[in-house]
Scaffold this motif. Structure first.
Motif, PDB file in Angstrom:
ATOM      1  N   TRP A 129      -4.747  -8.724   2.676  1.00 10.88           N
ATOM      2  CA  TRP A 129      -3.701  -8.149   1.833  1.00 10.88           C
ATOM      3  C   TRP A 129      -2.384  -7.934   2.586  1.00 10.88           C
TER       4      TRP A 129
ATOM      5  N   VAL B 141      -7.717   1.264   7.648  1.00 11.72           N
ATOM      6  CA  VAL B 141      -8.270   0.484   6.537  1.00 11.72           C
ATOM      7  C   VAL B 141      -8.266  -0.983   6.961  1.00 11.72           C
TER       8      VAL B 141
ATOM      9  N   ASP C  87      -5.250   4.681  -2.175  1.00  7.81           N
ATOM     10  CA  ASP C  87      -4.034   3.873  -2.185  1.00  7.81           C
ATOM     11  C   ASP C  87      -3.468   3.900  -3.593  1.00  7.81           C
TER      12      ASP C  87
ATOM     13  N   ASP D 111      -7.892  -4.937   7.014  1.00 13.60           N
ATOM     14  CA  ASP D 111      -6.997  -5.936   6.417  1.00 13.60           C
ATOM     15  C   ASP D 111      -7.842  -7.164   6.081  1.00 13.60           C
TER      16      ASP D 111
ATOM     17  N   ALA E 146       0.851  -1.190   0.000  1.00 15.55           N
ATOM     18  CA  ALA E 146       0.000   0.000   0.000  1.00 15.55           C
ATOM     19  C   ALA E 146       0.882   1.234   0.000  1.00 15.55           C
TER      20      ALA E 146
ATOM     21  N   HIS F  66      -6.743  -0.072  -1.290  1.00 15.30           N
ATOM     22  CA  HIS F  66      -6.869  -0.001   0.166  1.00 15.30           C
ATOM     23  C   HIS F  66      -7.129   1.445   0.595  1.00 15.30           C
TER      24      HIS F  66
END
Length: 295
Positions: A110, A105, A48, A107, A36, A54
């Protein structure tokens, strides 16, 4: 011992293409390491830029976008354009001394590769304005809730402004170590900061952008394992009930997470040509020489 000596001939255009392709491939590997990259740009404040999608959300009071970069004072020394990529830097996030908010953000898997690989790099441009009764974090995956999920946190100590990190070996945080450095941030000064982690070394990096200082580094050997986590990734703090006491106060820009240990030549900051860069050039010359000797 018999040594075969190949006849000398001029390098062919196709050989040059192959050499260029090798260097392009190396470049693509470096780009593939980015999980990111939040740039806080005009019209793309929370996006992102890595292409991973993201997009950041806001916890608490929304930080302010500053665009274009200030012409003087705090934030004016943040790199523009960005070294290595040449991209224009047109905005930053102001988390100020009175803003009780940060970014997070989810998860959704990722970030799993940092636990799998056991390596990562964290980078940012920052300007610290206050340390009163806070432990300011720059980027983290560290949650304080009933369902604890903890992996890492990178920020500065409220005692002296020194770069620090927490690395957790399990998600409840009972197996964790705090690492402190002697690389200190002064108030109201622009910096590039970074942290690299692998199974045996943590290295902190600091460059004073305001005064044009050299890139400083401090290595800490360790045996602390790293866990993957399902916690939100946070920028300018960490997620959960202790958030207000752990938020950054000041400016943040160009926050990038990579799932490998980057070399200084891959950082988002200009660094002098290192011995590794010279060796790379030497290796390129050897490649050309070898191709000239091919039959």
């Amino acid at each position: 011992m018999h040594i075969n000596r190949l006849p000398t001939q001029s390098i062919r255009p196709f050989d040059l293409i192959k050499v260029a392709s090798m260097f392009c491939l190396v470049s693509s590997w470096a780009n593939a390491a980015t999980l990111a990259h939040w740039r806080f740009e005009d019209t793309a404040f929370l996006d992102d830029s890595s292409g991973g999608g993201h997009t950041l959300g806001v916890v608490g009071t929304s930080p302010t976008q500053v665009t274009p970069l200030p012409s003087s004072g705090n934030g004016s020394a943040f790199s523009n354009p960005i070294p290595q990529s040449g991209a224009s830097n047109t905005g930053l996030a102001d988390l100020g001394t009175s803003i009780a908010g940060n970014f997070t953000v989810a998860d959704d898997g990722w970030m799993d590769s940092i636990g799998t690989n056991g390596t990562f790099t964290l980078e940012a441009y920052v300007n610290l304005e206050d340390l009163s009764n806070i432990n300011p974090w720059i980027v983290s995956q560290y949650e304080y809730t009933d369902a604890d999920e903890r992996s890492f946190a990178f920020g500065v100590s409220r005692d002296d402004g020194g770069l620090r990190a927490i690395i957790a070996g399990n998600t409840d945080g009972s197996d964790r170590t705090t690492f402190e450095s002697s690389l200190n941030l002064a108030f109201n000064r622009d910096y590039y900061v970074a942290l690299t982690y692998d199974s045996s070394n943590i290295t902190f990096y600091l460059q004073d952008l305001t005064n044009g200082g050299a890139l400083q580094s401090e290595n800490v050997a360790h045996s602390q394992s790293l866990t993957g986590s399902a916690a939100n990734v946070a920028v300018g703090g960490w997620d959960g009930t202790k958030g207000p006491d752990e938020r950054w106060r000041g400016l943040i820009d160009e926050v990038r997470i990579s799932d490998t240990v980057l070399s200084s030549s891959e950082f988002l900051v200009a660094v002098p040509e290192s011995s590794s860069f010279v060796l790379m050039l030497g290796g390129f010359s050897l490649c050309i020489a070898a191709l000239r000797r091919r039959s």
